[in-house]
Design an enzyme around this catalytic site. Structure first.
Site, short mmCIF file in Angstrom:
data_model
loop_
_atom_site.label_atom_id
_atom_site.label_comp_id
_atom_site.label_asym_id
_atom_site.label_seq_id
_atom_site.Cartn_x
_atom_site.Cartn_y
_atom_site.Cartn_z
N LYS A 102 0.84 -1.20 0.00
CA LYS A 102 0.00 0.00 0.00
C LYS A 102 0.87 1.25 0.00
O LYS A 102 1.94 1.25 0.62
CB LYS A 102 -0.85 0.04 1.28
CG LYS A 102 -2.04 -0.88 1.31
CD LYS A 102 -2.81 -0.72 2.61
CE LYS A 102 -3.93 -1.72 2.75
NZ LYS A 102 -5.02 -1.54 1.77
N ARG B 143 -10.37 -11.40 2.29
CA ARG B 143 -11.30 -12.40 1.75
C ARG B 143 -10.65 -13.77 1.62
O ARG B 143 -11.30 -14.80 1.73
CB ARG B 143 -11.88 -11.90 0.41
CG ARG B 143 -10.89 -11.82 -0.72
CD ARG B 143 -11.41 -10.98 -1.88
NE ARG B 143 -11.35 -9.54 -1.59
CZ ARG B 143 -11.76 -8.59 -2.43
NH1 ARG B 143 -12.25 -8.91 -3.61
NH2 ARG B 143 -11.66 -7.33 -2.10
N1 BES Z 1 -7.87 -3.62 4.66
C1 BES Z 1 -8.20 -3.24 3.34
C2 BES Z 1 -9.54 -2.51 3.24
C3 BES Z 1 -9.60 -1.19 3.96
C4 BES Z 1 -9.26 -0.02 3.31
C5 BES Z 1 -10.04 -1.12 5.26
C6 BES Z 1 -9.31 1.19 3.97
C7 BES Z 1 -10.11 0.09 5.92
C8 BES Z 1 -9.73 1.25 5.27
C9 BES Z 1 -8.27 -4.45 2.42
O1 BES Z 1 -7.48 -5.51 2.76
C10 BES Z 1 -7.83 -3.98 1.07
O2 BES Z 1 -6.72 -3.58 0.97
N2 BES Z 1 -8.73 -4.05 0.09
C11 BES Z 1 -8.45 -3.59 -1.22
C12 BES Z 1 -9.05 -4.58 -2.19
C13 BES Z 1 -8.64 -4.39 -3.61
C14 BES Z 1 -7.18 -4.72 -3.79
C15 BES Z 1 -9.49 -5.26 -4.49
C16 BES Z 1 -9.08 -2.22 -1.40
O3 BES Z 1 -10.16 -2.00 -0.86
O4 BES Z 1 -8.49 -1.39 -2.05
ZN ZN Z 2 -5.53 -5.43 2.07
#
Ligand code: BES
Ligand code: ZN
Ligand code: MG
Length: 505
Positions: A285, A359
């Site tokens: 990230k 997931r």
């Molecule tokens: N933990 C994140 C989701 C999240 C984002 C929670 C911001 C709280 C605040 C999750 O694991 C994630 O990174 N999801 C990605 C999925 C994508 C790669 C399909 C997302 O939401 O960008």
């Molecule tokens: Zn994630």
């Protein structure tokens, strides 16, 4: 917080502050606000001083507006605060929760004691009013200051006195206070877990806590599976995400068995996403997206919070709690885009993006729930940024394959002031999760509706059991302080689940 209950005259109860609520007047004619019996009583004892102050400040009883008056020894309490509740039409009990939280936040560092005149002019009973007041007081008093060097302020709100009329049975209010404090205690535990830095709140830390909960409660048992056992069970998906971890992954299995079984065949599974830190993995990230990612175990925190008090709530059916706990880190052994893992239910997953890790781990914990004979499943996951795009920071997206269950969830969430909104499990979108090489891909082939496609992914692992999925990415963590707490973990979900357990009893 220490709560006391009093039926004395408000003017005679010793305290720093006495709080009374008034509704705005909706009629064109007449006074600005509707004087309550508590207000009149104090106004009289202060020879009209409250009226004078409200008039001088053009106070109309708007929701959240206050007028305060120093009593200068005319009555026992030092200060009177009049709080507006707004117009009665459209008023909901959560408004009382919010304005009370606001007052507590304002006064908790300036007073030792607070008297709250429990409003009598609501449609709801005094018990119900006390329930939301107790929640507001305990939650708004929460702070996470253990890592601050500065000493706490010299004054700290210690006692709240609930002033009720003589018609109300004190024993009933006592019961409400006691019961409601289980809700706040559990919520606070969940907040603490989320706020704790990731190097402290590791999988082992969560597992130890689960074991402590089981030790303290005869009706709760706990099994912890370490890496080898997770391997043996066949949770390849969970292990894949855990591959880069610097700490041992733990699969946490909590189980509550009622002493008095009422609903014999019912077994509710509570599944929490337990990513103790989400760096994104190899799909790392960007920094500003990573800074709050210690919160990615808020689903797990919700489950642990619920289990910490479940023995006292005493549902008459079985409840299990499942958490696949690991951080999602970057190392030479990280799971790689393109890797294929097999979940516990036999389905294969192509991991195309390591940041969609929640997931993947939950594929195994949900499969485990089905294998263990869960008849109903609720899962809590900070799953997608897309859910925040759709619903904002305060509302959880909820999804279900069962009308009755989701309607119950909505009622419970509303009663607790936890905001949820149903989104569709649109089956025509399932094709977006298709993989060329495995049974399913962990990211969809386009970026729209990402909270829905994530929910559809999870649905592949719940074996058609009645299920509600909560995407709590927004409301699990407050980016700034709010009426019921500071910036940080909110404990979202705990009170809704407890309310649901209470209603199903
Ligand atoms: N933990 C994140 C989701 C999240 C984002 C929670 C911001 C709280 C605040 C999750 O694991 C994630 O990174 N999801 C990605 C999925 C994508 C790669 C399909 C997302 O939401 O960008
Ligand atoms: Zn994630
Ligand atoms: Mg036990």
């Amino acid at each position: 917080m220490k709560f006391e209950i009093s039926q004395n005259l408000l003017s005679k109860i010793s305290s720093d502050v006495v709080l009374v609520y008034v509704f705005q007047n909706e009629n064109e004619k007449g006074p600005f606000f509707i004087s309550s019996s508590a207000y009149s009583q104090l106004n009289k004892a202060l020879s009209g001083q409250l009226d004078a102050a409200c008039q001088a400040e053009r106070f109309k009883g708007q929701q959240g507006k206050v007028v305060s008056v120093f009593t200068q020894d005319k009555i026992v309490p030092t200060k009177v605060v009049v709080m507006g509740l707004g117009k009665k039409s459209g008023f909901v009990l959560n408004d009382l929760r919010k304005v009370t939280g606001k007052i507590v936040t304002a006064f908790r560092k300036r007073s030792d004691s607070l008297v709250i005149a429990v409003p009598e002019d609501l449609d709801e009973s005094a018990q119900e009013a006390c329930r939301v007041i107790v929640e507001a007081v305990d939650l708004a008093s929460y702070e996470f200051a253990k890592y601050k060097a500065k000493k706490p302020e010299d004054r700290n709100l210690e006692t709240v006195i609930l002033a009720v009329s003589e018609q109300v049975a004190i024993v009933d209010i006592k019961k409400v206070v006691q019961y409601t404090q289980l809700y706040t205690e559990a919520t606070i535990l969940a907040r603490d877990l989320v706020n704790e830095p990731a190097y402290i709140a590791t999988p082992t830390y969560l597992a130890d806590l689960a074991e402590d909960i089981a030790k303290a409660n005869p009706s709760v048992t706990c099994k912890i599976f370490g890496k080898t056992q997770i391997e043996k069970m066949g949770m390849e998906a969970f292990l894949g995400i855990a591959r880069a971890a610097n700490t041992e992954p733990k699969f946490i299995y909590l189980s509550y068995t009622p002493e008095k079984v009422g609903q014999k065949n019912k077994k509710l599974a509570l599944v929490g996403k337990g990513i103790t830190f989400d760096s994104g993995g190899i799909n790392v990230k960007p920094g500003d997206h990573m800074q709050d990612m210690k919160m990615d175990m808020a689903g797990a925190a919700c489950v642990l919070g619920v289990f910490s008090v479940i023995a006292k709530i005493k549902p008459d059916f079985s409840v299990i709690g499942l958490i696949a706990a690991t951080p999602n880190l970057v190392s030479a052994s990280s799971i790689l885009p393109g890797d294929v893992v097999k979940a516990l239910n036999g389905k294969t997953i192509e991991v195309l993006n390591t940041d969609a890790e929640g997931r993947v781990t939950m594929a195994d914990s949900l499969s485990f729930a089905v294998k263990e004979g869960a008849t109903h499943i609720l899962d809590f996951a900070t799953l997608t940024g897309a859910c925040m795009v759709a619903l904002g920071m305060e509302i959880a997206g909820i999804f279900s394959n069962d009308r009755d269950l989701i309607e119950e969830v909505k009622l419970a969430a509303f009663a607790e002031g936890e905001k949820v909104w149903e989104l569709p499990l649109e089956k025509d979108y399932k094709a977006q999760n298709r993989s060329e090489v495995a049974d399913i891909a962990n990211i969809p082939n386009n970026r729209y509706g990402g909270t829905i496609t994530a929910a559809l992914f999870l649905q592949e692992f719940i074996g058609n059991k009645p299920w509600v999925h909560f995407d709590i990415a927004g409301p699990a963590f407050a980016s700034k302080s709010y009426e019921l707490g500071p910036q940080g973990g909110t404990g979202f979900g705990v009170r809704t689940v407890l309310q649901l357990l209470e209603r199903n009893n």
